[in-house]
Design an enzyme around this catalytic site. Structure first.
Site, PDB file in Angstrom:
ATOM      1  N   HIS A   1       0.820  -1.229   0.000  1.00 20.32           N
ATOM      2  CA  HIS A   1       0.000   0.000   0.000  1.00 20.32           C
ATOM      3  C   HIS A   1       0.846   1.269   0.000  1.00 20.32           C
ATOM      4  CE1 HIS A   1       0.252   0.169   4.532  1.00 20.32           C
ATOM      5  NE2 HIS A   1       0.189   1.462   4.274  1.00 20.32           N
TER       6      HIS A   1
ATOM      7  N   ASP B   1      -0.694  -7.505   1.676  1.00 13.65           N
ATOM      8  CA  ASP B   1      -0.096  -6.164   1.613  1.00 13.65           C
ATOM      9  C   ASP B   1       1.437  -6.283   1.715  1.00 13.65           C
ATOM     10  OD1 ASP B   1       0.327  -3.456   1.668  1.00 13.65           O
ATOM     11  OD2 ASP B   1      -0.627  -3.118   3.626  1.00 13.65           O
TER      12      ASP B   1
ATOM     13  N   GLN C   1       0.729   5.906  11.457  1.00 13.12           N
ATOM     14  CA  GLN C   1       0.999   6.399  10.104  1.00 13.12           C
ATOM     15  C   GLN C   1       2.507   6.629   9.916  1.00 13.12           C
ATOM     16  OE1 GLN C   1      -1.864   5.667   8.875  1.00 13.12           O
ATOM     17  NE2 GLN C   1      -2.671   6.149  10.888  1.00 13.12           N
ATOM     18  N   GLY C   2       3.012   6.194   8.792  1.00 17.43           N
ATOM     19  CA  GLY C   2       4.435   6.383   8.498  1.00 17.43           C
ATOM     20  C   GLY C   2       5.272   5.166   8.869  1.00 17.43           C
ATOM     21  N   ASP C   3       4.675   4.256   9.644  1.00 25.61           N
ATOM     22  CA  ASP C   3       5.390   3.031  10.013  1.00 25.61           C
ATOM     23  C   ASP C   3       5.121   1.903   9.020  1.00 25.61           C
ATOM     24  OD1 ASP C   3       6.641   3.903  12.391  1.00 25.61           O
ATOM     25  OD2 ASP C   3       4.715   3.759  13.435  1.00 25.61           O
ATOM     26  N   SER C   4       4.181   2.115   8.128  1.00 25.21           N
ATOM     27  CA  SER C   4       3.789   1.076   7.184  1.00 25.21           C
ATOM     28  C   SER C   4       4.970   0.434   6.496  1.00 25.21           C
ATOM     29  CB  SER C   4       2.883   1.653   6.110  1.00 25.21           C
ATOM     30  OG  SER C   4       1.600   1.755   6.636  1.00 25.21           O
TER      31      SER C   4
END
Ligand code: ARG
Length: 266
Positions: free
Chosen positions: A73, A125, A220-223
């Protein structure tokens, strides 16, 4: 990473009173380093996201001299669900503080997305990046094998790493952080993200992790960043409702469900 300041509402209401400060030290995560975790990389595009944090927009993990595993993603537009190009895509290797110039920025020459990736339902994912220059001699992380179940037993100690949001309000960390998040059972996670809701939990390809009382999570941002059990890669930061809510654990790509696909891309 939802670290020091992210608390579930029940703890947050304690406000400035003594107990809250004490809780913070317990529920929060800690600074981490690429010297201890040399396989941790930042996935970045200075062209798209600017240079203040080296262009970082996702986490990733080095699994061989030329391959980085991350989330699919990260390469999709959140609003449209269409494939996004990430101009000047790089893997930043060996840099703890994204404001520095330590380590190196390596060009990514190919992005492989799992053919079974489903943007709407967050299935499979996972993506594999190919580096333009091999990172010979740099320690890589081992992956779980296809179909392994033992590392996913509820309560298993796991740790997640990243440069993401520390409070769920857009406070992206300039420095690498990590936090321990026990594996959550499929039963509990299915209750948090029920079938028929807008984002159901699918135990075949996902795994949840988080503290029962909340307060510890990816954000958010750790994906794309790693969920590590006993030194091995078992999951990738994928999605979740809010961050560090007691009622909503973090959801990770279950590596054991996609390991064969990933190996075919190595
Ligand atoms: N989708 C987010 C990202 O792109 C990761 C969200 C993880 N959320 C969570 N509560 N664990 O960075």
């Amino acid at each position: 990473m939802a670290l020091l300041a992210t608390l579930p509402a029940s703890l947050a209401v304690l406000g400035a009173a003594g107990p809250a400060a004490a809780q913070r030290r317990i529920v929060g995560g800690t600074a981490s380093s690429t010297s201890d975790h040399p396989w941790m990389v930042a996935v970045a595009s200075r062209q798209q996201f600017g240079s203040s944090r080296s262009g970082q927009f996702c986490g990733g993990v080095l699994v061989s001299a030329t391959k980085v595993v991350t989330a699919a993603h990260c390469f999709y537009d959140e609003r449209t669900g269409h494939r996004a190009d990430r101009p000047g895509l790089q893997a930043v290797i060996g840099r703890d503080d994204l404001r520095d110039r330590d380590g190196r920025e390596v060009t990514v020459r190919n992005v492989w997305i799992d053919p079974g990736y489903d943007f709407t339902r967050n299935l499979r994912d996972v993506a594999v990046l190919t580096l333009a220059e091999p990172q010979a001699g740099r320690p890589v992380i081992g992956m779980v094998a296809q179909g392994e179940t033992e590392p996913y037993a509820a309560g298993t100690e796991a740790r997640v790493y990243g440069w993401g949001d520390t409070r769920g309000n857009g406070s992206y960390s300039p420095t690498l952080r990590s936090v321990e998040v026990p594996v959550v059972s499929d039963e509990v996670c299915s209750r948090a993200y029920p079938a028929g809701g807008d984002s159901p939990y699918d135990a075949r390809v996902m795994v949840c992790a988080g503290a029962e009382q909340g307060g510890r999570d990816a954000c958010q941002g750790d994906s794309g960043g790693p969920l590590v059990v006993a030194g091995r890669l078992v999951g990738l930061v994928s999605w979740g409702t809010g961050c560090a809510e007691a009622t909503h654990p973090g959801v990770y790509t279950r590596l054991a469900a996609v390991a064969d696909d990933v190996r075919s891309a190595l």
